[in-house]
Design an enzyme around this catalytic site. Structure first.
Site, mmCIF file in Angstrom:
data_model
loop_
_atom_site.group_PDB
_atom_site.id
_atom_site.type_symbol
_atom_site.label_atom_id
_atom_site.label_comp_id
_atom_site.label_asym_id
_atom_site.label_seq_id
_atom_site.Cartn_x
_atom_site.Cartn_y
_atom_site.Cartn_z
ATOM 1 N N LYS A 80 54.390 -16.286 -33.432
ATOM 2 C CA LYS A 80 52.938 -16.292 -33.225
ATOM 3 C C LYS A 80 52.508 -15.132 -32.338
ATOM 4 O O LYS A 80 51.530 -14.436 -32.635
ATOM 5 C CB LYS A 80 52.540 -17.604 -32.535
ATOM 6 N N GLY A 102 29.788 -39.179 -46.725
ATOM 7 C CA GLY A 102 30.839 -38.532 -47.498
ATOM 8 C C GLY A 102 32.059 -39.410 -47.598
ATOM 9 O O GLY A 102 31.959 -40.640 -47.463
ATOM 10 N N CYS A 141 40.641 -33.567 -34.750
ATOM 11 C CA CYS A 141 40.120 -34.211 -33.532
ATOM 12 C C CYS A 141 39.696 -35.664 -33.703
ATOM 13 O O CYS A 141 40.206 -36.543 -33.014
ATOM 14 C CB CYS A 141 38.938 -33.409 -32.997
ATOM 15 N N LYS A 200 42.364 -38.451 -34.364
ATOM 16 C CA LYS A 200 43.295 -38.532 -33.227
ATOM 17 C C LYS A 200 42.585 -39.081 -31.976
ATOM 18 O O LYS A 200 43.086 -39.978 -31.314
ATOM 19 C CB LYS A 200 43.820 -37.117 -32.977
HETATM 20 C C1 UDX Z 1 34.971 -31.780 -33.587
HETATM 21 C C2 UDX Z 1 33.827 -31.835 -32.556
HETATM 22 O O1 UDX Z 1 32.592 -31.596 -33.183
HETATM 23 C C3 UDX Z 1 34.092 -30.868 -31.432
HETATM 24 O O2 UDX Z 1 33.095 -31.011 -30.462
HETATM 25 C C4 UDX Z 1 35.446 -31.178 -30.827
HETATM 26 O O3 UDX Z 1 35.745 -30.328 -29.790
HETATM 27 C C5 UDX Z 1 36.525 -31.102 -31.907
HETATM 28 O O4 UDX Z 1 36.206 -31.985 -32.968
HETATM 29 P P1 UDX Z 1 35.582 -30.284 -35.688
HETATM 30 O O5 UDX Z 1 36.838 -31.089 -35.783
HETATM 31 O O6 UDX Z 1 35.675 -28.811 -35.873
HETATM 32 O O7 UDX Z 1 34.926 -30.522 -34.250
HETATM 33 O O8 UDX Z 1 34.615 -30.826 -36.826
HETATM 34 P P2 UDX Z 1 33.140 -31.411 -36.997
HETATM 35 O O9 UDX Z 1 32.260 -30.382 -37.567
HETATM 36 O O10 UDX Z 1 32.669 -32.073 -35.781
HETATM 37 O O11 UDX Z 1 33.401 -32.487 -38.163
HETATM 38 C C6 UDX Z 1 34.416 -33.509 -38.075
HETATM 39 C C7 UDX Z 1 34.500 -34.280 -39.366
HETATM 40 O O12 UDX Z 1 33.354 -35.052 -39.594
HETATM 41 C C8 UDX Z 1 34.675 -33.443 -40.621
HETATM 42 O O13 UDX Z 1 35.617 -34.072 -41.461
HETATM 43 C C9 UDX Z 1 33.296 -33.446 -41.262
HETATM 44 O O14 UDX Z 1 33.338 -33.269 -42.649
HETATM 45 C C10 UDX Z 1 32.833 -34.830 -40.900
HETATM 46 N N1 UDX Z 1 31.375 -34.975 -40.856
HETATM 47 C C11 UDX Z 1 30.648 -34.250 -39.970
HETATM 48 C C12 UDX Z 1 30.768 -35.899 -41.690
HETATM 49 O O15 UDX Z 1 31.423 -36.566 -42.497
HETATM 50 N N2 UDX Z 1 29.417 -36.062 -41.614
HETATM 51 C C13 UDX Z 1 28.674 -35.355 -40.731
HETATM 52 O O16 UDX Z 1 27.467 -35.550 -40.716
HETATM 53 C C14 UDX Z 1 29.297 -34.403 -39.915
#
Ligand code: UDX
Length: 437
Positions: A35, A256, A263, A266
């Site tokens: 890495k 969905g 995140c 977990k």
């Molecule tokens: C998330 C948090 O938003 C962030 O603050 C934290 O630090 C890490 O985890 P991330 O994992 O990048 O970030 O994704 P995010 O955009 O929050 O979406 C998480 C999941 O929820 C995705 O699978 C997304 O498709 C889903 N989602 C999100 C929905 O199903 N509906 C929504 O309205 C929004």
């Protein structure tokens, strides 16, 4: 400030480059030699929009560098950020072995006062554990502070999230460390970004409470979508109207196939486990987890229904493999669930994702990965849409309708216009939207 970020995963690298952009001198270190070599050659080991240029800019300015010598980079730093992984153990708890190793290395290399800061998402009380490990391993009377500065970066927009955060949380219990952290985040102080100073445990709790709340919000709208399916109401309108109430807010109300990623699954599990260990029942978070796993199944069954419950021998095109758009991350992605089920039930699969084909290939070889959306849908017996990439949302449906063998489609993310699908003669389903007449 001289900063060492340990762990060059997605959080460590974005944070390292971001802290360098704020004017600090940052060394990102990692025990993984491959890495570090990649990074030294200007390559980023994963896809994140804008990150390659962002890293390059800071390397060229002489503020950012990479190293395999974790011990040495610790010695040179005023502040050490721990950004190693904390994966989920089989029992749902966060696995802290990497954090403990790093704490031990910090202890052994503590040559003068330093601030040790956790960026990784860690269970409440981890700061205290780290403090004890460092204390045990340091061989002199040198002082240090352990603080917490959780990240709230969203994959896909993390560079912007780092530079223009909604808020910064700093759990710190000494004035000295507080002043140092003010310096680390100086540009954000100047532009008056809300910065919350609190104690370490509260900072750790804020991270879990925020992520779990978002997960609850998603599961809630997914349940409302299921209700809409049963009543004939349109969740698209329901969610839009709910979002207009600024007590509720419009974000995270998109139904969905359930949330995924590195995140939410977990962190919700770790929070429930933490509650259990402390004798506190987190009923709502538990329900969100349960709803989320049922939602995948429910949405998958919608696809099966479109094929009269028999997908054997059918060629299905999966559009979208990443757990969300603008990332190549497939961890806990709903596409994994769909691929497993469909292969198990005898379907042949073609798949297209603008960034995640390679990562999914590491998990499933028996899928025909395609370089374009058109190639994936050609001669397919059906299509399932799983990720909200612009490219997928904006697909030329007219063209697609001519390429497929059978016009069957499941829009698991409600991205496509139902009237258009109807006009083109598709038999289709989405999540929580009524049939088009
Ligand atoms: C998330 C948090 O938003 C962030 O603050 C934290 O630090 C890490 O985890 P991330 O994992 O990048 O970030 O994704 P995010 O955009 O929050 O979406 C998480 C999941 O929820 C995705 O699978 C997304 O498709 C889903 N989602 C999100 C929905 O199903 N509906 C929504 O309205 C929004």
């Amino acid at each position: 400030m001289n900063i060492n970020v340990i762990g060059t995963g997605y959080v460590g690298l974005v944070s390292g480059a971001g802290l360098a952009d704020f004017g600090n001198h940052v060394v990102c270190s990692d025990i993984n030699k491959d890495k570090i070599n990649l990074l030294k050659n200007g390559k980023i080991p994963f896809y994140e929009p804008g990150l390659t240029e962002f890293v390059k800019r800071n390397v060229e300015a002489g503020r950012l560098s990479f190293s395999n010598e974790v011990g040495e980079s610790i010695k040179d730093a005023d502040v050490i950020f721990i950004a190693v992984w904390t994966p989920m153990s089989d029992n749902g708890e966060a696995n802290l072995s990497a954090i403990e190793n790093v704490a031990e290395t910090i202890g052994r290399n503590l040559n003068e006062y330093k601030v040790v800061c956790t960026k990784s998402t860690v269970p409440v009380g981890t700061g205290e554990k780290i403090r004890k490990v460092i204390e045990k391993n340091k061989n002199s009377k040198i002082n240090f502070d352990v603080i917490s500065n959780p990240e709230f970066l969203r994959e896909g927009s993390s560079v912007k999230d780092f530079l223009i955060p909604n808020r910064v949380i700093i759990g710190v219990e000494s004035e000295k460390a507080k002043e140092i952290m003010k310096n680390v985040y100086r540009p954000l102080f100047i532009n008056e970004t809300p910065i919350v100073f609190t104690d370490v445990k509260t900072a750790e709790t804020i991270k879990y409470a925020s992520n779990a709340f978002l997960a609850v919000k998603i599961s809630y709208i997914n349940e409302i979508a299921n209700l809409c399916d049963a009543t004939g109401a349109d969740v698209h309108v329901v969610s839009k109207a709910m979002g207009l109430d600024n007590r509720i807010g419009s974000k995270f109300l998109h139904p969905g196939p359930g949330y995924g990623g590195s995140c939410f699954p977990k962190d919700t599990n770790a929070l429930v486990k933490l509650g259990k260990n402390k004798g506190v029942d987190l009923t709502i978070v538990k329900a969100a987890i349960k709803t989320n796993s049922k939602q995948r199944e429910k949405v998958y069954n919608k696809l099966k229904k479109l094929f009269n419950n028999n997908v054997k021998g059918k060629t299905i095109a999966i559009l979208g493999l990443a757990f969300k758009s603008n990332t190549d991350d497939v961890r806990q992605s709903s596409a994994i669930y769909f691929i497993e089920k469909l292969l198990d039930e005898g379907a042949s699969l073609k798949a297209f994702d603008p960034a995640a084909n390679e990562n999914m290939k590491k998990l499933f070889l028996k899928v025909n990965y395609c370089d374009s959306l058109e190639e994936a849908v050609t001669d397919a017996d059906g299509i399932v849409v799983l990720t909200e990439w612009h490219e997928i949302r904006g697909m030329d449906l007219e063209k697609v309708s001519k390429l497929v063998k059978t016009k069957i489609l499941l829009d698991a993310k409600n991205l496509l216009n139902p009237h258009e699908l109807k006009r083109l003669g598709f038999t289709f389903k989405n999540v929580g939207r009524p049939n088009v007449r």
